[in-house]
Design a protein around this motif. Structure first.
Motif, PDB file in Angstrom:
ATOM      1  N   PRO B   9      27.846   2.857 -31.157  1.00 34.11           N
ATOM      2  CA  PRO B   9      28.761   2.792 -32.298  1.00 34.11           C
ATOM      3  C   PRO B   9      28.155   3.422 -33.552  1.00 34.11           C
ATOM      4  O   PRO B   9      26.949   3.317 -33.782  1.00 34.11           O
ATOM      5  CB  PRO B   9      28.963   1.282 -32.499  1.00 34.11           C
ATOM      6  N   GLN B  10      29.002   4.034 -34.340  1.00 34.35           N
ATOM      7  CA  GLN B  10      28.555   4.748 -35.532  1.00 34.35           C
ATOM      8  C   GLN B  10      27.787   3.847 -36.501  1.00 34.35           C
ATOM      9  O   GLN B  10      26.796   4.263 -37.099  1.00 34.35           O
ATOM     10  CB  GLN B  10      29.778   5.366 -36.231  1.00 34.35           C
ATOM     11  N   LEU B  11      28.241   2.592 -36.620  1.00 33.55           N
ATOM     12  CA  LEU B  11      27.549   1.681 -37.539  1.00 33.55           C
ATOM     13  C   LEU B  11      26.140   1.380 -37.061  1.00 33.55           C
ATOM     14  O   LEU B  11      25.222   1.195 -37.860  1.00 33.55           O
ATOM     15  CB  LEU B  11      28.349   0.375 -37.682  1.00 33.55           C
ATOM     16  N   VAL B  12      25.982   1.330 -35.745  1.00 35.42           N
ATOM     17  CA  VAL B  12      24.643   1.098 -35.192  1.00 35.42           C
ATOM     18  C   VAL B  12      23.754   2.306 -35.470  1.00 35.42           C
ATOM     19  O   VAL B  12      22.602   2.156 -35.886  1.00 35.42           O
ATOM     20  CB  VAL B  12      24.730   0.803 -33.685  1.00 35.42           C
ATOM     21  N   ILE B  13      24.302   3.509 -35.257  1.00 36.62           N
ATOM     22  CA  ILE B  13      23.537   4.735 -35.539  1.00 36.62           C
ATOM     23  C   ILE B  13      23.039   4.748 -36.982  1.00 36.62           C
ATOM     24  O   ILE B  13      21.883   5.061 -37.254  1.00 36.62           O
ATOM     25  CB  ILE B  13      24.421   5.978 -35.282  1.00 36.62           C
ATOM     26  N   LYS B  14      23.907   4.374 -37.896  1.00 37.91           N
ATOM     27  CA  LYS B  14      23.502   4.364 -39.308  1.00 37.91           C
ATOM     28  C   LYS B  14      22.305   3.425 -39.516  1.00 37.91           C
ATOM     29  O   LYS B  14      21.367   3.754 -40.249  1.00 37.91           O
ATOM     30  CB  LYS B  14      24.660   3.908 -40.203  1.00 37.91           C
ATOM     31  N   ARG B  15      22.355   2.271 -38.876  1.00 42.57           N
ATOM     32  CA  ARG B  15      21.216   1.354 -39.054  1.00 42.57           C
ATOM     33  C   ARG B  15      19.981   1.867 -38.334  1.00 42.57           C
ATOM     34  O   ARG B  15      18.865   1.732 -38.830  1.00 42.57           O
ATOM     35  CB  ARG B  15      21.588  -0.047 -38.561  1.00 42.57           C
ATOM     36  N   LEU B  16      20.151   2.487 -37.163  1.00 44.17           N
ATOM     37  CA  LEU B  16      18.985   3.022 -36.444  1.00 44.17           C
ATOM     38  C   LEU B  16      18.240   4.044 -37.301  1.00 44.17           C
ATOM     39  O   LEU B  16      17.007   4.086 -37.300  1.00 44.17           O
ATOM     40  CB  LEU B  16      19.408   3.651 -35.106  1.00 44.17           C
ATOM     41  N   THR B  17      18.992   4.858 -38.061  1.00 46.84           N
ATOM     42  CA  THR B  17      18.298   5.810 -38.945  1.00 46.84           C
ATOM     43  C   THR B  17      17.490   5.066 -40.009  1.00 46.84           C
ATOM     44  O   THR B  17      16.416   5.511 -40.396  1.00 46.84           O
ATOM     45  CB  THR B  17      19.280   6.770 -39.662  1.00 46.84           C
ATOM     46  N   ARG B  18      17.993   3.918 -40.447  1.00 46.35           N
ATOM     47  CA  ARG B  18      17.226   3.144 -41.442  1.00 46.35           C
ATOM     48  C   ARG B  18      15.976   2.544 -40.809  1.00 46.35           C
ATOM     49  O   ARG B  18      14.912   2.508 -41.434  1.00 46.35           O
ATOM     50  CB  ARG B  18      18.096   2.042 -42.036  1.00 46.35           C
ATOM     51  N   TYR B  19      16.110   2.064 -39.583  1.00 38.89           N
ATOM     52  CA  TYR B  19      14.919   1.533 -38.903  1.00 38.89           C
ATOM     53  C   TYR B  19      13.882   2.633 -38.771  1.00 38.89           C
ATOM     54  O   TYR B  19      12.695   2.411 -39.014  1.00 38.89           O
ATOM     55  CB  TYR B  19      15.259   0.996 -37.505  1.00 38.89           C
ATOM     56  N   LEU B  20      14.359   3.814 -38.379  1.00 33.47           N
ATOM     57  CA  LEU B  20      13.410   4.908 -38.160  1.00 33.47           C
ATOM     58  C   LEU B  20      12.683   5.279 -39.449  1.00 33.47           C
ATOM     59  O   LEU B  20      11.451   5.362 -39.476  1.00 33.47           O
ATOM     60  CB  LEU B  20      14.134   6.130 -37.583  1.00 33.47           C
ATOM     61  N   THR B  21      13.414   5.486 -40.520  1.00 32.36           N
ATOM     62  CA  THR B  21      12.725   5.871 -41.757  1.00 32.36           C
ATOM     63  C   THR B  21      11.816   4.739 -42.235  1.00 32.36           C
ATOM     64  O   THR B  21      10.761   4.996 -42.809  1.00 32.36           O
ATOM     65  CB  THR B  21      13.715   6.287 -42.874  1.00 32.36           C
ATOM     66  N   HIS B  22      12.203   3.503 -41.966  1.00 30.98           N
ATOM     67  CA  HIS B  22      11.307   2.396 -42.328  1.00 30.98           C
ATOM     68  C   HIS B  22      10.000   2.476 -41.537  1.00 30.98           C
ATOM     69  O   HIS B  22       8.910   2.360 -42.108  1.00 30.98           O
ATOM     70  CB  HIS B  22      11.997   1.059 -42.079  1.00 30.98           C
ATOM     71  N   LEU B  23      10.109   2.701 -40.239  1.00 27.19           N
ATOM     72  CA  LEU B  23       8.896   2.794 -39.407  1.00 27.19           C
ATOM     73  C   LEU B  23       8.069   4.015 -39.775  1.00 27.19           C
ATOM     74  O   LEU B  23       6.837   3.998 -39.694  1.00 27.19           O
ATOM     75  CB  LEU B  23       9.271   2.864 -37.923  1.00 27.19           C
ATOM     76  N   GLN B  24       8.757   5.093 -40.190  1.00 29.83           N
ATOM     77  CA  GLN B  24       8.037   6.325 -40.511  1.00 29.83           C
ATOM     78  C   GLN B  24       7.281   6.231 -41.828  1.00 29.83           C
ATOM     79  O   GLN B  24       6.204   6.779 -41.969  1.00 29.83           O
ATOM     80  CB  GLN B  24       9.011   7.511 -40.573  1.00 29.83           C
ATOM     81  N   SER B  25       7.846   5.549 -42.805  1.00 32.23           N
ATOM     82  CA  SER B  25       7.182   5.578 -44.110  1.00 32.23           C
ATOM     83  C   SER B  25       7.188   4.239 -44.833  1.00 32.23           C
ATOM     84  O   SER B  25       6.642   4.147 -45.925  1.00 32.23           O
ATOM     85  CB  SER B  25       7.827   6.653 -44.998  1.00 32.23           C
ATOM     86  N   GLY B  26       7.755   3.206 -44.227  1.00 29.76           N
ATOM     87  CA  GLY B  26       7.813   1.928 -44.929  1.00 29.76           C
ATOM     88  C   GLY B  26       6.812   0.899 -44.459  1.00 29.76           C
ATOM     89  O   GLY B  26       6.705  -0.174 -45.045  1.00 29.76           O
ATOM     90  N   VAL B  27       6.067   1.199 -43.384  1.00 26.59           N
ATOM     91  CA  VAL B  27       5.063   0.228 -42.907  1.00 26.59           C
ATOM     92  C   VAL B  27       3.674   0.877 -42.961  1.00 26.59           C
ATOM     93  O   VAL B  27       3.554   2.090 -42.803  1.00 26.59           O
ATOM     94  CB  VAL B  27       5.363  -0.244 -41.462  1.00 26.59           C
ATOM     95  N   PRO B  28       2.639   0.075 -43.183  1.00 23.55           N
ATOM     96  CA  PRO B  28       1.276   0.617 -43.244  1.00 23.55           C
ATOM     97  C   PRO B  28       0.914   1.336 -41.945  1.00 23.55           C
ATOM     98  O   PRO B  28       1.337   0.910 -40.861  1.00 23.55           O
ATOM     99  CB  PRO B  28       0.413  -0.638 -43.422  1.00 23.55           C
ATOM    100  N   GLU B  29       0.123   2.379 -42.083  1.00 21.69           N
ATOM    101  CA  GLU B  29      -0.300   3.217 -40.940  1.00 21.69           C
ATOM    102  C   GLU B  29      -0.840   2.410 -39.764  1.00 21.69           C
ATOM    103  O   GLU B  29      -0.620   2.747 -38.616  1.00 21.69           O
ATOM    104  CB  GLU B  29      -1.401   4.186 -41.401  1.00 21.69           C
ATOM    105  N   ASP B  30      -1.589   1.337 -40.070  1.00 17.44           N
ATOM    106  CA  ASP B  30      -2.306   0.627 -39.015  1.00 17.44           C
ATOM    107  C   ASP B  30      -1.509  -0.539 -38.437  1.00 17.44           C
ATOM    108  O   ASP B  30      -2.068  -1.380 -37.735  1.00 17.44           O
ATOM    109  CB  ASP B  30      -3.661   0.145 -39.544  1.00 17.44           C
TER     110      ASP B  30
END
Lengths: 213, 213
Positions: B9-30
């Motif tokens: 579902p489109q709404l899920v896709i929108k949230r998945l992009t938020r999860y991804l950007t969070h994992l990419q730059s919102g959590v410490p490297e380690d």
DNA sequence: TAGATTGTTAATCGATTAACAATC
DNA sequence: TAGATTGTTAATCGATTAACAATC
């Protein structure tokens, strides 16, 4: 000021903006009446959805004729705040931030960009259109003096929350977040996200789906 | 290429992009592990929603430990196409179009802008970064030769549909529409809208609501 | 009047949340 | 083992659609 509005669901608001832009530039100048069926057809919705959405607005159609275009447009502009002038600043004088300052569409739609800020002292002082890039330390004073409503965040993800905090502390009432980061604001300050890269990722998912078939 | 995906579902896709950007730059490297509760907390969701969303992805967490950050990130990148390189062109060499060509974030996220077009002959020939603005007549050939996937529409509303048609005829597989107009494309070509002025109208509605209280 | 379109109620559909067994 | 977290089912909630009386 208009009468008190009930809370309108976010999904309805998104469609109302589409109805408004359609009425503003998608119908011939001399169109006086439009039906829910016509709006639905051009925007790919059902007429039922259109009528439900319009019922949230302080406006009534006319049996057999539909909606009077000018009146519906005014009612939508009122709900969406599109008939007011909004005072905004941009934070971040990169390519995106500078483009927003120069973007003609903003002024045309009632969004005045009154200042642009950047934390990099080598960029502060440069001209962007008729504005001069200011340092961050000027922000609180300018936002207060210019009675700024909206702060537009066009900085890298890592700086987004800090910029949001500074904008809120300076007194803006809403944030438009273009940065690839989740931004939180206290109750009373509205936040809307708008990220082109996110839209591109939604698009690439859709492309991948299509090509599977 | 990965395995066949069910429609998400489109709404899920929108949230998945938020999860991804969070994992990419919102959590410490380690950070090696992250739980649905942690993701939910930072993004303002429920952990139930996060787990439901992740279940759409070809990936499993581990009881008691949560999700392995690197693995979840890879799985999300796969679903969203964020691990591929996408070939794009921009149509419209106004402030917005030019900013997109110069925007560093695009290249960093795997979106290559290979050409920029404008219908105005006085603008064609100018330089934007390392690209030269091309006339519209060059579009079909360049899109074909460069195997372009995505057309980005950054023209005035009145021209948007015509530009969309030309892009589709030239062979792009997806359109990112930044124009304030509804754009239709044939089945098989994905369209995503992304309009800053629309987001601003959503924001001004929210501001109006807040100030009523 | 007859026909067309609204506004609204009720039905359906889909998305979110709660709950909990499975599990490491 | 005990505790914590997933994955999934069922319940709830909200959004969309269908249907139709009211109406001009």
């Amino acid at each position: 000021m208009g009468k008190v509005q009930r809370a309108i669901p976010q999904l309805v608001i998104k469609r109302l903006t589409r109805y408004l832009t359609h009425l503003q530039s998608g119908v011939p100048e001399d169109t006086d009446w439009i039906s829910s069926h016509e709006i639905a057809k051009t925007l790919g919705l059902t007429s039922s959805t259109v009528r439900q959405d319009v019922s949230h607005v302080n406006f009534s159609g006319v049996s057999k004729k539909g909606y009077e275009v000018r009146e519906l447009r005014k009612a939508l502009e009122d709900v969406l705040g599109a008939n007011s002038v909004w005072r905004a600043v941009v934070v971040g004088a990169g390519n995106l931030g500078r483009a927003l300052v120069l973007h003609e569409e903003f002024a045309r739609r009632g969004f005045q960009v009154l200042a642009i800020f950047d934390s990099n002292p080598r960029i502060a002082g440069r001209k962007v259109g008729h504005l001069t890039v200011r340092g961050m330390s000027d922000m609180p004073r300018i936002i207060r003096e210019e009675k700024v409503d909206i702060g537009i965040i066009a900085v890298p993800a890592a700086a987004a929350q800090s910029v949001a905090d500074q904008l809120v502390a300076s007194g803006v009432r809403g944030l438009l977040n273009l940065a690839l980061a989740h931004v939180v604001a206290p109750r009373g300050v509205a936040v809307t996200d708008s990220r082109i890269v996110t839209s591109l990722m939604e698009l690439t998912h859709a492309i991948k789906m299509q090509s599977q078939k």
